[in-house]
Design a protein around this motif. Structure first.
Motif, PDB file in Angstrom:
ATOM      1  N   SER A 189       0.857  -1.187   0.000  1.00 53.67           N
ATOM      2  CA  SER A 189       0.000   0.000   0.000  1.00 53.67           C
ATOM      3  C   SER A 189       0.891   1.234   0.000  1.00 53.67           C
ATOM      4  N   ASP A 190       0.415   2.304  -0.628  1.00 55.23           N
ATOM      5  CA  ASP A 190       1.187   3.547  -0.636  1.00 55.23           C
ATOM      6  C   ASP A 190       0.835   4.443   0.551  1.00 55.23           C
ATOM      7  N   GLY A 191       0.043   3.928   1.494  1.00 58.48           N
ATOM      8  CA  GLY A 191      -0.353   4.704   2.658  1.00 58.48           C
ATOM      9  C   GLY A 191      -1.665   5.437   2.460  1.00 58.48           C
ATOM     10  N   ARG A 192      -2.142   5.468   1.226  1.00 61.09           N
ATOM     11  CA  ARG A 192      -3.444   6.092   0.940  1.00 61.09           C
ATOM     12  C   ARG A 192      -4.453   5.062   0.439  1.00 61.09           C
ATOM     13  N   GLY A 193      -4.062   3.795   0.495  1.00 60.43           N
ATOM     14  CA  GLY A 193      -4.976   2.733   0.104  1.00 60.43           C
ATOM     15  C   GLY A 193      -4.779   2.227  -1.308  1.00 60.43           C
ATOM     16  N   ASN A 194      -3.918   2.885  -2.097  1.00 62.15           N
ATOM     17  CA  ASN A 194      -3.620   2.387  -3.430  1.00 62.15           C
ATOM     18  C   ASN A 194      -2.689   1.189  -3.316  1.00 62.15           C
ATOM     19  N   LEU A 195      -3.032   0.116  -3.988  1.00 57.17           N
ATOM     20  CA  LEU A 195      -2.292  -1.134  -3.861  1.00 57.17           C
ATOM     21  C   LEU A 195      -1.526  -1.445  -5.138  1.00 57.17           C
ATOM     22  N   SER A 196      -0.413  -2.139  -4.987  1.00 57.19           N
ATOM     23  CA  SER A 196       0.354  -2.610  -6.137  1.00 57.19           C
ATOM     24  C   SER A 196       1.107  -3.870  -5.743  1.00 57.19           C
ATOM     25  N   VAL A 197       1.499  -4.625  -6.746  1.00 54.39           N
ATOM     26  CA  VAL A 197       2.263  -5.862  -6.559  1.00 54.39           C
ATOM     27  C   VAL A 197       3.713  -5.586  -6.931  1.00 54.39           C
ATOM     28  N   MET A 198       4.623  -6.144  -6.162  1.00 51.47           N
ATOM     29  CA  MET A 198       6.033  -6.071  -6.503  1.00 51.47           C
ATOM     30  C   MET A 198       6.715  -7.366  -6.118  1.00 51.47           C
ATOM     31  N   LYS A 199       7.869  -7.621  -6.713  1.00 51.57           N
ATOM     32  CA  LYS A 199       8.670  -8.788  -6.353  1.00 51.57           C
ATOM     33  C   LYS A 199      10.054  -8.316  -5.969  1.00 51.57           C
ATOM     34  N   THR A 200      10.693  -9.053  -5.080  1.00 48.67           N
ATOM     35  CA  THR A 200      12.057  -8.751  -4.670  1.00 48.67           C
ATOM     36  C   THR A 200      12.885 -10.020  -4.768  1.00 48.67           C
ATOM     37  N   ILE A 201      14.182  -9.846  -4.931  1.00 54.07           N
ATOM     38  CA  ILE A 201      15.100 -10.972  -5.070  1.00 54.07           C
ATOM     39  C   ILE A 201      15.955 -11.072  -3.814  1.00 54.07           C
ATOM     40  N   GLY A 202      16.267 -12.292  -3.428  1.00 52.10           N
ATOM     41  CA  GLY A 202      17.071 -12.499  -2.235  1.00 52.10           C
ATOM     42  C   GLY A 202      16.315 -12.048  -0.999  1.00 52.10           C
ATOM     43  N   ALA A 203      16.963 -11.238  -0.167  1.00 52.83           N
ATOM     44  CA  ALA A 203      16.355 -10.767   1.081  1.00 52.83           C
ATOM     45  C   ALA A 203      15.668  -9.417   0.939  1.00 52.83           C
ATOM     46  N   ASP A 204      15.775  -8.785  -0.233  1.00 57.19           N
ATOM     47  CA  ASP A 204      15.217  -7.443  -0.394  1.00 57.19           C
ATOM     48  C   ASP A 204      13.730  -7.404  -0.066  1.00 57.19           C
ATOM     49  N   ASN A 205      13.287  -6.269   0.469  1.00 60.26           N
ATOM     50  CA  ASN A 205      11.858  -6.071   0.706  1.00 60.26           C
ATOM     51  C   ASN A 205      11.477  -4.620   0.444  1.00 60.26           C
ATOM     52  N   PRO A 206      10.195  -4.316   0.390  1.00 57.24           N
ATOM     53  CA  PRO A 206       9.765  -2.972   0.014  1.00 57.24           C
ATOM     54  C   PRO A 206      10.259  -1.864   0.932  1.00 57.24           C
ATOM     55  N   LEU A 207      10.597  -2.182   2.151  1.00 61.83           N
ATOM     56  CA  LEU A 207      11.024  -1.147   3.092  1.00 61.83           C
ATOM     57  C   LEU A 207      12.312  -0.468   2.667  1.00 61.83           C
ATOM     58  N   VAL A 208      13.156  -1.171   1.932  1.00 65.56           N
ATOM     59  CA  VAL A 208      14.420  -0.579   1.493  1.00 65.56           C
ATOM     60  C   VAL A 208      14.390  -0.180   0.027  1.00 65.56           C
ATOM     61  N   LEU A 209      13.439  -0.702  -0.727  1.00 72.35           N
ATOM     62  CA  LEU A 209      13.382  -0.396  -2.157  1.00 72.35           C
ATOM     63  C   LEU A 209      12.498   0.783  -2.478  1.00 72.35           C
ATOM     64  N   SER A 210      11.550   1.087  -1.613  1.00 75.77           N
ATOM     65  CA  SER A 210      10.622   2.185  -1.870  1.00 75.77           C
ATOM     66  C   SER A 210      10.212   2.833  -0.557  1.00 75.77           C
ATOM     67  N   GLY A 211      10.405   4.121  -0.475  1.00 74.12           N
ATOM     68  CA  GLY A 211      10.036   4.833   0.739  1.00 74.12           C
ATOM     69  C   GLY A 211       8.544   5.026   0.902  1.00 74.12           C
ATOM     70  N   ARG A 212       7.767   4.655  -0.103  1.00 75.13           N
ATOM     71  CA  ARG A 212       6.323   4.886  -0.050  1.00 75.13           C
ATOM     72  C   ARG A 212       5.518   3.593  -0.021  1.00 75.13           C
ATOM     73  N   SER A 213       6.175   2.473   0.192  1.00 69.80           N
ATOM     74  CA  SER A 213       5.486   1.184   0.132  1.00 69.80           C
ATOM     75  C   SER A 213       5.396   0.538   1.507  1.00 69.80           C
ATOM     76  N   ILE A 214       4.175   0.231   1.915  1.00 70.14           N
ATOM     77  CA  ILE A 214       3.912  -0.462   3.171  1.00 70.14           C
ATOM     78  C   ILE A 214       3.523  -1.898   2.842  1.00 70.14           C
ATOM     79  N   PRO A 215       4.321  -2.883   3.218  1.00 73.86           N
ATOM     80  CA  PRO A 215       3.951  -4.275   2.935  1.00 73.86           C
ATOM     81  C   PRO A 215       2.689  -4.670   3.692  1.00 73.86           C
ATOM     82  N   ILE A 216       1.752  -5.295   2.988  1.00 79.05           N
ATOM     83  CA  ILE A 216       0.564  -5.822   3.667  1.00 79.05           C
ATOM     84  C   ILE A 216       0.390  -7.318   3.422  1.00 79.05           C
TER      85      ILE A 216
END
Length: 265
Positions: A189-216
């Protein structure tokens, strides 16, 4: 939660049964009010409670019994995945941060501070975080389309963001199946309710790849998550995750907190 000093520490309570699951927060100072707000969002998503004490990272128990996900995910898989792989990430992290400036910091702070610069620390901190989050995305007799009454807000956001549940499912499965080698598929979620799908490789997660992405939501597509049960048939595992195991209750709670906070990570 009015005290200004908190940091996430994973410390399990007494293991009275396989079904008990709890996290605790211990003390250290966040950098700003905004970081404190982000930490509180994280704390809510991981279902933490506040306690005083030291800052060590311990393996949290599973939120279900070792046989609870059979036959979709077998007992042996969980014993190895949780008891060996997840445990090793936690133990290795403890050894790597002991006596350093990162000791006693939250997992997300460790991830952000070590990303690219200290890969060994980052990989183990991120994998500890990712796995703790992943376990809560699973439940017996889960999956399928979110209940339109129980998960009304979530289903509305999925339909708004993707056009339909079917399109969300298609995109999420594609992300999970095309993460090359080992990785993760995420609904964010972008914090306003807009949702998107992403994939990460290895240990990466949205917290380090995007400052606007909240994993749900996440799905682990490292081979140790599914190989004993599905061999090399990752798509079968992903289909089973989406149709039979996905914990929409947890995802809906994460979305509600992310939207109500009005803030991003």
């Amino acid at each position: 939660l009015s005290h200004p000093f908190y940091v996430l520490t994973i410390v399990p309570p007494i293991h009275c049964c396989d079904y008990y699951h709890q996290y605790n927060i211990h003390a250290s100072a966040p950098d700003s009010d905004q970081n404190m707000q982000q930490l509180l969002i994280l704390s809510s998503i991981l279902a933490v409670t506040v306690n005083a004490g030291g800052a060590t990272y311990d393996l949290p128990p599973l939120p279900f019994g070792l046989s609870a996900l059979k036959p979709m995910i077998g007992k042996k898989t969980l014993q190895i995945h949780h008891g060996k792989h997840h445990a090793k990430y936690v133990n290795t992290l403890n050894a790597l941060v002991a006596g350093t400036s990162l000791e006693n910091q939250s997992l997300e702070k460790i991830m952000k501070a070590s990303y690219k610069s200290k890969p060994a620390i980052f990989n183990n901190a991120a994998q500890a975080w990712n796995h703790s989050f992943y376990w809560k995305c699973l439940k017996p007799k889960g999956g399928g389309v979110p209940d339109e009454n129980k998960h009304a807000q979530l289903l509305e956001k999925i339909n708004k963001s993707f056009g339909s549940y079917a399109e969300f499912r298609k995109q999420f499965a594609e992300a999970a199946n095309t993460a090359f080698g080992s990785g993760w598929a995420w609904l964010v979620s972008d914090g306003r309710g807009n949702l998107s799908v992403m994939k990460t490789i290895g240990a990466d997660n949205p917290l380090v790849l995007s400052g606007r992405s909240i994993p749900i939501l996440t799905c682990d597509v490292w081979e140790h998550a599914y190989y004993l049960d599905y061999a090399n048939l990752r798509p079968s595992y992903v289909d089973t995750f989406l149709d039979n195991l996905l914990n929409w209750d947890f995802v809906a709670e994460n979305l509600e907190r992310a939207v109500s906070s009005g803030r991003n990570w």
